[in-house]
Design an enzyme around this catalytic site. Structure first.
Site, PDB file in Angstrom:
ATOM      1  N   LYS A   1       4.422  -9.194  -7.287  1.00 33.35           N
ATOM      2  CA  LYS A   1       3.491 -10.324  -7.156  1.00 33.35           C
ATOM      3  C   LYS A   1       2.494 -10.320  -8.301  1.00 33.35           C
ATOM      4  O   LYS A   1       2.219  -9.267  -8.911  1.00 33.35           O
ATOM      5  CB  LYS A   1       2.754 -10.310  -5.811  1.00 33.35           C
ATOM      6  CG  LYS A   1       1.862  -9.077  -5.544  1.00 33.35           C
ATOM      7  CD  LYS A   1       0.477  -9.145  -6.188  1.00 33.35           C
ATOM      8  CE  LYS A   1      -0.334  -7.874  -5.984  1.00 33.35           C
ATOM      9  NZ  LYS A   1      -1.436  -7.695  -6.932  1.00 33.35           N
TER      10      LYS A   1
ATOM     11  N   ASP B   1      -1.103  -5.352   0.611  1.00 36.03           N
ATOM     12  CA  ASP B   1      -0.186  -6.300  -0.033  1.00 36.03           C
ATOM     13  C   ASP B   1       1.195  -6.332   0.625  1.00 36.03           C
ATOM     14  O   ASP B   1       2.023  -7.183   0.296  1.00 36.03           O
ATOM     15  CB  ASP B   1       0.033  -5.918  -1.513  1.00 36.03           C
ATOM     16  CG  ASP B   1      -1.228  -6.033  -2.347  1.00 36.03           C
ATOM     17  OD1 ASP B   1      -2.174  -6.716  -1.910  1.00 36.03           O
ATOM     18  OD2 ASP B   1      -1.254  -5.441  -3.442  1.00 36.03           O
TER      19      ASP B   1
HETATM   20  P1  ATP Z   1      -1.414  -2.429  -6.061  1.00 34.00           P
HETATM   21  O1  ATP Z   1      -1.625  -3.603  -6.937  1.00 34.00           O
HETATM   22  O2  ATP Z   1      -0.688  -2.714  -4.776  1.00 34.00           O
HETATM   23  O3  ATP Z   1      -2.609  -1.565  -5.827  1.00 34.00           O
HETATM   24  P2  ATP Z   1       0.056  -1.337  -8.237  1.00 34.00           P
HETATM   25  O4  ATP Z   1       1.084  -2.383  -8.433  1.00 34.00           O
HETATM   26  O5  ATP Z   1      -1.067  -1.307  -9.203  1.00 34.00           O
HETATM   27  O6  ATP Z   1      -0.455  -1.407  -6.766  1.00 34.00           O
HETATM   28  P3  ATP Z   1       2.093   0.572  -7.628  1.00 34.00           P
HETATM   29  O7  ATP Z   1       3.232   0.298  -8.552  1.00 34.00           O
HETATM   30  O8  ATP Z   1       2.229   0.152  -6.220  1.00 34.00           O
HETATM   31  O9  ATP Z   1       0.743   0.048  -8.254  1.00 34.00           O
HETATM   32  O10 ATP Z   1       1.826   2.131  -7.727  1.00 34.00           O
HETATM   33  C1  ATP Z   1       0.596   2.750  -7.422  1.00 34.00           C
HETATM   34  C2  ATP Z   1       0.854   4.233  -7.207  1.00 34.00           C
HETATM   35  O11 ATP Z   1       1.550   4.368  -5.981  1.00 34.00           O
HETATM   36  C3  ATP Z   1       1.759   4.829  -8.257  1.00 34.00           C
HETATM   37  O12 ATP Z   1       1.013   5.452  -9.253  1.00 34.00           O
HETATM   38  C4  ATP Z   1       2.633   5.808  -7.489  1.00 34.00           C
HETATM   39  O13 ATP Z   1       2.167   7.128  -7.662  1.00 34.00           O
HETATM   40  C5  ATP Z   1       2.447   5.451  -6.018  1.00 34.00           C
HETATM   41  N1  ATP Z   1       3.690   5.023  -5.330  1.00 34.00           N
HETATM   42  C6  ATP Z   1       4.066   5.388  -4.112  1.00 34.00           C
HETATM   43  N2  ATP Z   1       5.229   4.815  -3.762  1.00 34.00           N
HETATM   44  C7  ATP Z   1       5.613   4.058  -4.786  1.00 34.00           C
HETATM   45  C8  ATP Z   1       6.747   3.220  -5.011  1.00 34.00           C
HETATM   46  N3  ATP Z   1       7.713   3.087  -4.098  1.00 34.00           N
HETATM   47  N4  ATP Z   1       6.788   2.562  -6.169  1.00 34.00           N
HETATM   48  C9  ATP Z   1       5.796   2.706  -7.082  1.00 34.00           C
HETATM   49  N5  ATP Z   1       4.729   3.502  -6.937  1.00 34.00           N
HETATM   50  C10 ATP Z   1       4.629   4.176  -5.792  1.00 34.00           C
END
Ligand code: ATP
Length: 319
Positions: free
Chosen positions: A18, A145
């Site tokens: 998203k 989310d």
């Molecule tokens: P958000 O915007 O929802 O806060 P984001 O997109 O910035 O998240 P994610 O890719 O969801 O970040 O990853 C955040 C952290 O979550 C990563 O650094 C990782 O260590 C952890 N994590 C746990 N499970 C997952 C997964 N299935 N995929 C990616 N990261 C994951």
């Protein structure tokens, strides 16, 4: 002839990332979360999450980004599978494989997307037959989310983002995303920086802007571009100053709008057409700063079972 299908041995679910077209951050609540008004928009960068029956619970990730995703109990997809099993008293472990394309720690909710996909996949594998509404309460407990990624499309999120109302829109928006090659931003750190930058300033209850909702209804790209807003952007730029160069590069090359997605560091550029997206992606790649540049469209559907499940054995034909 009647066919009694065996339960599937595996299910694969495709789930989008998203971006936030608008992210209005209100006051910090007693539980540590901030009150939000956001417009979520699902875009066509997808992870694929496969669950198969196994002796033990496990998770692994494939693809170039795999090294940045945990393979232990902290993985959100595994946590989602455990949570659904617990809620419905299922005792059937699964092995989860994530084919990761959504930038990690990029502000595109990749972990939440995998959690939503795992819920849909396990629901199908275990034959629970739950409607999406029943998955939402498990989803909301996993992360703000996660409920949105069950539905996709474009939606207003309120509360901490988990209360959803669909946004009427027609047609597609074309985006070019710039994602950092190797470093992400911690969501908690970006919120903390936003609080620091705000200092003592009074923060009012957040509201989505009517102008954006009207622009989406009529799919007026220029008007959507003018309404893009992210209250976390300044904090993300403060922690990752190179993002200012990325945004400037896009604006110089010509875009309808630019915004940091969620807590960053992914930057979303809105353009008028797929041809404009191609021009911009070539221009950004040539001009820098260096990053992963991808063309994408939105809105797209949320977590969906794709293709026939992997058969568990010969199908039994009766009659
Ligand atoms: P958000 O915007 O929802 O806060 P984001 O997109 O910035 O998240 P994610 O890719 O969801 O970040 O990853 C955040 C952290 O979550 C990563 O650094 C990782 O260590 C952890 N994590 C746990 N499970 C997952 C997964 N299935 N995929 C990616 N990261 C994951």
């Amino acid at each position: 002839m009647t066919t009694a299908a065996q339960p599937p041995a595996g299910v694969t679910v495709r789930v989008p990332g998203k971006i936030n077209l608008e992210l209005v951050v209100g006051p910090r609540r007693d539980d540590g979360y901030h009150e939000l008004a956001t417009v979520f928009h699902a875009v066509s960068i997808h992870d694929h999450v496969t669950v198969v029956r196994a002796e033990e619970w496990s998770v692994r990730t494939t693809g170039d980004l795999a090294a940045r995703v945990p393979d232990d109990e902290s993985n959100l997809a595994l946590r989602a599978a455990h949570a659904l099993a617990e809620r419905h008293a299922v005792e059937e472990p699964v092995a989860i494989t994530i084919d990761k394309q959504i930038p990690v720690a990029g502000g595109m909710a990749g972990g939440s997307a995998d959690a939503a996909a795992a819920l849909v996949a396990c629901d199908a594998l275990w034959g629970l037959g739950l409607p999406r509404e029943d998955l939402v309460s498990v989803a909301a407990a996993l992360g703000s989310d996660v409920p949105f990624l069950l539905y996709g499309g474009t939606a207003v999120g309120s509360g901490r983002g988990e209360r959803l109302a669909p946004v009427l829109s027609r047609g597609e928006l074309h985006w070019v995303l710039w994602a950092s090659h190797d470093s992400g931003l911690s969501t908690a750190a970006v919120y903390a920086e936003a609080d620091r930058l705000r200092g003592e300033a009074t923060v009012t209850e957040p509201e989505p802007s009517d102008d954006l909702l009207v622009a989406l209804r009529t799919m007026d790209t220029a008007a959507v571009g003018a309404c893009l807003r992210n209250d976390l952007q300044q904090a993300a730029l403060s922690l990752a100053p190179e993002l200012a160069d990325v945004i400037e590069a896009g604006r110089e090359l010509g875009v309808e709008g630019a915004v940091v997605s969620g807590s960053g560091p992914t930057v979303a550029f809105l353009v008028a057409s797929s041809a404009a997206a191609l021009d911009l992606s070539v221009g950004l790649a040539a001009r820098g700063p260096e990053g992963d540049i991808r063309r994408t469209v939105g809105p797209v559907m949320g977590a969906q079972v794709v293709g026939p499940p992997v058969p568990s054995g010969p199908t039994l034909h009766i009659g």
